[in-house]
Design an enzyme around this catalytic site. Structure first.
Site, PDB file in Angstrom:
ATOM      1  N   TYR B 124       0.858  -1.189   0.000  1.00  0.00           N
ATOM      2  CA  TYR B 124       0.000   0.000   0.000  1.00  0.00           C
ATOM      3  C   TYR B 124       0.893   1.237   0.000  1.00  0.00           C
ATOM      4  O   TYR B 124       1.755   1.389   0.875  1.00  0.00           O
ATOM      5  CB  TYR B 124      -0.924   0.013   1.224  1.00  0.00           C
ATOM      6  N   GLN B 186     -10.751   0.197   1.655  1.00  0.00           N
ATOM      7  CA  GLN B 186     -11.227  -0.683   0.572  1.00  0.00           C
ATOM      8  C   GLN B 186     -10.070  -1.289  -0.214  1.00  0.00           C
ATOM      9  O   GLN B 186     -10.168  -2.417  -0.719  1.00  0.00           O
ATOM     10  CB  GLN B 186     -12.211   0.058  -0.354  1.00  0.00           C
ATOM     11  N   ASN B 209      -3.097   6.146   6.339  1.00  0.00           N
ATOM     12  CA  ASN B 209      -3.790   6.914   7.371  1.00  0.00           C
ATOM     13  C   ASN B 209      -4.456   5.963   8.370  1.00  0.00           C
ATOM     14  O   ASN B 209      -4.286   4.745   8.289  1.00  0.00           O
ATOM     15  CB  ASN B 209      -4.811   7.867   6.735  1.00  0.00           C
ATOM     16  N   SER B 233       4.467   9.287  12.649  1.00  0.00           N
ATOM     17  CA  SER B 233       5.924   9.220  12.632  1.00  0.00           C
ATOM     18  C   SER B 233       6.542   9.921  13.845  1.00  0.00           C
ATOM     19  O   SER B 233       5.936  10.814  14.429  1.00  0.00           O
ATOM     20  CB  SER B 233       6.425   9.864  11.348  1.00  0.00           C
ATOM     21  N   GLN B 255      10.722  15.963  10.935  1.00  0.00           N
ATOM     22  CA  GLN B 255       9.748  14.995  11.422  1.00  0.00           C
ATOM     23  C   GLN B 255       8.415  15.679  11.698  1.00  0.00           C
ATOM     24  O   GLN B 255       7.357  15.133  11.413  1.00  0.00           O
ATOM     25  CB  GLN B 255      10.287  14.348  12.702  1.00  0.00           C
ATOM     26  N   HIS B 258       5.615  16.051   9.027  1.00  0.00           N
ATOM     27  CA  HIS B 258       4.895  14.879   8.508  1.00  0.00           C
ATOM     28  C   HIS B 258       3.392  14.996   8.724  1.00  0.00           C
ATOM     29  O   HIS B 258       2.600  14.720   7.822  1.00  0.00           O
ATOM     30  CB  HIS B 258       5.403  13.585   9.156  1.00  0.00           C
ATOM     31  N   GLU B 322      10.752   5.581  16.828  1.00  0.00           N
ATOM     32  CA  GLU B 322      10.866   5.034  15.474  1.00  0.00           C
ATOM     33  C   GLU B 322      12.242   5.394  14.885  1.00  0.00           C
ATOM     34  O   GLU B 322      12.971   4.543  14.411  1.00  0.00           O
ATOM     35  CB  GLU B 322       9.747   5.626  14.617  1.00  0.00           C
ATOM     36  N   HIS B 323      12.557   6.695  14.918  1.00  0.00           N
ATOM     37  CA  HIS B 323      13.856   7.178  14.439  1.00  0.00           C
ATOM     38  C   HIS B 323      14.628   7.774  15.613  1.00  0.00           C
ATOM     39  O   HIS B 323      14.045   8.501  16.422  1.00  0.00           O
ATOM     40  CB  HIS B 323      13.693   8.296  13.408  1.00  0.00           C
ATOM     41  N   ASP B 356      15.172   8.126   5.135  1.00  0.00           N
ATOM     42  CA  ASP B 356      13.860   8.107   4.484  1.00  0.00           C
ATOM     43  C   ASP B 356      13.983   7.792   3.001  1.00  0.00           C
ATOM     44  O   ASP B 356      13.031   7.308   2.380  1.00  0.00           O
ATOM     45  CB  ASP B 356      13.172   9.472   4.628  1.00  0.00           C
ATOM     46  N   GLU B 410       3.457 -36.143  28.558  1.00  0.00           N
ATOM     47  CA  GLU B 410       2.437 -35.180  28.122  1.00  0.00           C
ATOM     48  C   GLU B 410       1.136 -35.882  27.757  1.00  0.00           C
ATOM     49  O   GLU B 410       0.229 -35.275  27.187  1.00  0.00           O
ATOM     50  CB  GLU B 410       2.959 -34.335  26.947  1.00  0.00           C
ATOM     51  N   HIS B 415       1.945 -39.922  19.831  1.00  0.00           N
ATOM     52  CA  HIS B 415       3.245 -39.294  19.570  1.00  0.00           C
ATOM     53  C   HIS B 415       4.372 -40.264  19.926  1.00  0.00           C
ATOM     54  O   HIS B 415       5.354 -40.397  19.193  1.00  0.00           O
ATOM     55  CB  HIS B 415       3.415 -38.019  20.408  1.00  0.00           C
TER      56      HIS B 415
END
Lengths: 439, 439
Positions: B124, B186, B209, B233, B255, B258, B322-323, B356, B410, B415
């Site tokens: 995506y 969708q 998003n 971010s 940053q 964003h 994250e960064h 990036d 067990e 087995h």
């Protein structure tokens, strides 16, 4: 077992379809339990343990006297077996370390990758009548190799309020002492959210019933990671004419005894082996203590006769089994064509049950077709891989202009500025150096 | 930015807390969209695209003429930048292959691990005003290196019904032609469930998003894997007195631009650097095209003065960014103590924006504290790791008895039987061989 003779490829998807369970109601019920624990902490956990397990717990953690008592309750022979299994599991998982040493992707641009343990992990171990101490070995050993600092084990106590001694022995054998006497969705919730007495963890591992699995899926929404969504156990066996029907039958049954929802699939290119195997299944199932469970599982299981072994492999890739036995002359060659499977067992002397306990591979594996996208648990599951990069002045000169162009094309001007500012500073430094040289 | 002077450790958790968004309503709404697509396929996708994107699509896929038109609409300079970035990303991800060669965990017991590509993946790529062709590079290149056979790209078209040329150029540059003009929940649903014209995939990657993220989280219940639950971010910068305030300010702003929900955290042990950096932020933000966004993000961002750099590292590990930029004299040494982070940028010449686009590391990284348990996207994300094992007669003799004991403990008799049957057959073979030798 339902038998299919040379089914068309167009029919494979239907044959490979797993039973679908309606999840919505289950999920809604489990979500309520999770919310209760998140809201009320220890009190909720205590109340749910009373409701579902029928026991009252003052303290959720196993005490030192309970650990000590367990040692005497486990046979020395079993202790040796556990030590042997632990050794093999440790040997195999110890081969899985992998870092990426620094590589210069461009002049002055160095990138590398290092591993870090997940600091806090929770291991759910089913208990009750079948105490899966083998799952404890499979999860705790890679967690320890990875260097996880806090390893919390949660396993339901029996009606007596005691955890099965084999589980407590195994935990001690590994040097682990934080064992919660909790089962079900409330155990997952306690480890995910934390309570007054239970520390929260960052990732939860382990098999469990449908409530445990639903809870694991749902706590992901709160940012807690899980090993994988585990479903009923599965085995697919590919056999040719050199396979031994009695062996294959015993393998199919070893999977079928797991639960009524277990699925076994038998695929062969040999009519005689097919018939003899089905007969051997019938003969062997009668003596099993869990024969009713096995029979129920066999009722939804399938035997498929295919034209040749290439077709058998293609069928197996369509099914994407958790466990795959290839009992053929050319098992090693066929293995190269296996794309979707959790763990693969080759030849006549490699029953699936060796992988459940002691060959060294992990038995926590993707079920329900998840092998198309998921791997089994490994050392990686307990590590994060952090990337590092370091540019020197040449490096920013080398790739900076490209970054500026791309950032501008993505309309992210501040991204471009962070580079431009440095390129300008660099230009000033060089001018200053030049003028000094001229003097 | 809110400033904290030498906060107590007990206050760190609060300072590190991300804004919490109420998810329940969003999830319920997205679930309805997913159900609609699962039920009605293409018709639902077409209807939702009309409703949310305001366009009517006959065919969801980008056509050959559209691809061709895009080539002329991208500057040659940008094409060169994309080629440079692709090259660096390929170089770094190409170092990430790792298999486990056969190891004998016990006599006659051989175990190994091989990689297999996930056959079908969906990428995506957010589009619209900021076309993230860089994300396409970051996802498609490791997918191709891994050997994924079917790579479907989905990216929303603009009001004109066209996908941004930079995205189409990048797809073609990589040799990818299956591009869906779909966005939002969708798009995720179409790739997860498949429709009459959209093939289903096994794993879905990519930023998006809140609707896209919710859809990705929810399709996991249907057994579709996702790269990670991505949120807004983040960047944390650690700086000491040798850091350059103008550089640090530009990084913080890169940053902050964003989105209004982006978060930046600045940690330093130097009061002067703190003040100068905050002043530089104020000065630089005024010239940004996205200054309103950046200002909103800065309002929920934080600057923290700590006693020393060890504290700075500990604070960063608590936040799990994250960064992470480490702009200190001893950046390389401090890097060893970083436990929780997605990707780390060392020194004054390594702005986060190089990662990036073009340093070669992946920019798809865990946000919202997920770096405590998750890694960023890598080659591994597009592969499954299958374990194999092969026992010979000695192998089953060696570990078989331990397996029998453990399976019995067990309470899994079948087995145990799968092994016992083989041990018995082996004993008969050996007897037969012995009696032949005696003759």
């Amino acid at each position: 077992m339902k038998t299919y003779q040379y089914p068309e490829r167009s029919a494979w998807a239907d044959i490979c379809a797993r039973p679908v369970f309606e999840q919505q109601e289950l999920m809604a019920g489990v979500r309520e339990l999770l919310d209760f624990v998140q809201r009320s902490g220890d009190a909720a956990v205590r109340e749910l343990t009373r409701r579902f397990d029928g026991i009252h717990l003052d303290d959720f953690f196993v005490s030192e006297p309970e650990f000590e008592a367990a040692i005497d309750q486990v046979d020395e022979e079993l202790k040796d077996a556990i030590a042997l299994a632990a050794n093999n599991i440790r040997t195999f998982h110890n081969q899985q370390f992998h870092e990426v040493p620094p590589v210069d992707t461009a002049r002055g641009v160095s990138c590398w990758r290092q591993n870090r343990p997940i600091e806090k992990v929770g291991l759910y171990i089913p208990g009750g009548t079948a105490p899966l101490f083998s799952s404890l070995l499979m999860l705790a050993i890679p967690a320890q190799l990875a260097g996880c600092q806090e390893i919390i084990i949660s396993t339901p106590a029996g009606k007596s309020g005691k955890v099965h001694p084999a589980i407590l022995y195994t935990a001690q054998f590994l040097g682990l002492k934080k064992v919660l006497k909790l089962g079900g969705a409330q155990a997952v919730a306690a480890m995910a959210y934390g309570t007054e007495t239970v520390p929260n963890v960052y990732k939860i591992f382990g098999p469990g019933n449908q409530y445990v699995t639903a809870a694991k899926i749902l706590v992901q929404e709160a940012g807690v990671a899980i090993d994988m969504p585990a479903g009923p156990s599965e085995l697919l066996v590919i056999a040719d004419k050199q396979a031994r029907p009695a062996f294959v039958a015993s393998d199919l049954l070893s999977q079928a005894e797991h639960g009524v929802d277990s699925q076994v699939i038998f695929v062969t290119d040999d009519q005689k082996v097919l018939e003899e195997t089905l007969a051997a299944v019938e003969a062997q199932v009668q003596d099993l203590p869990r024969r009713e469970t096995a029979r129920a599982a066999l009722a939804s299981s399938k035997a498929v006769l295919v034209a040749d072994l290439n077709e058998a492999v293609a069928f197996s890739n369509t099914y994407a089994p958790e466990h795959l036995i290839i009992a053929t002359e050319n098992a090693l060659e066929l293995a190269d064509y296996i794309i979707n499977a959790g763990s693969v067992f080759l030849g006549n002397w490699t029953p699936e049950s060796v992988g459940d306990y002691a060959s060294g591979t992990n038995h926590t594996l993707p079920t329900n077709g998840a092998a198309r996208a998921y791997s089994g648990v490994s050392l990686d599951s307990f590590q994060k891989k952090i990337t590092f990069q370091r540019l020197d002045r040449r490096g920013i000169e080398e790739i900076g202009p490209a970054v500026v162009l791309m950032a501008e094309a993505e309309q992210l001007r501040a991204h471009a500025d962070a580079v431009s500012l440095r390129l300008q500073a660099l230009a000033r430094e060089m001018e200053a150096a030049d003028s000094q040289n001229t003097l």
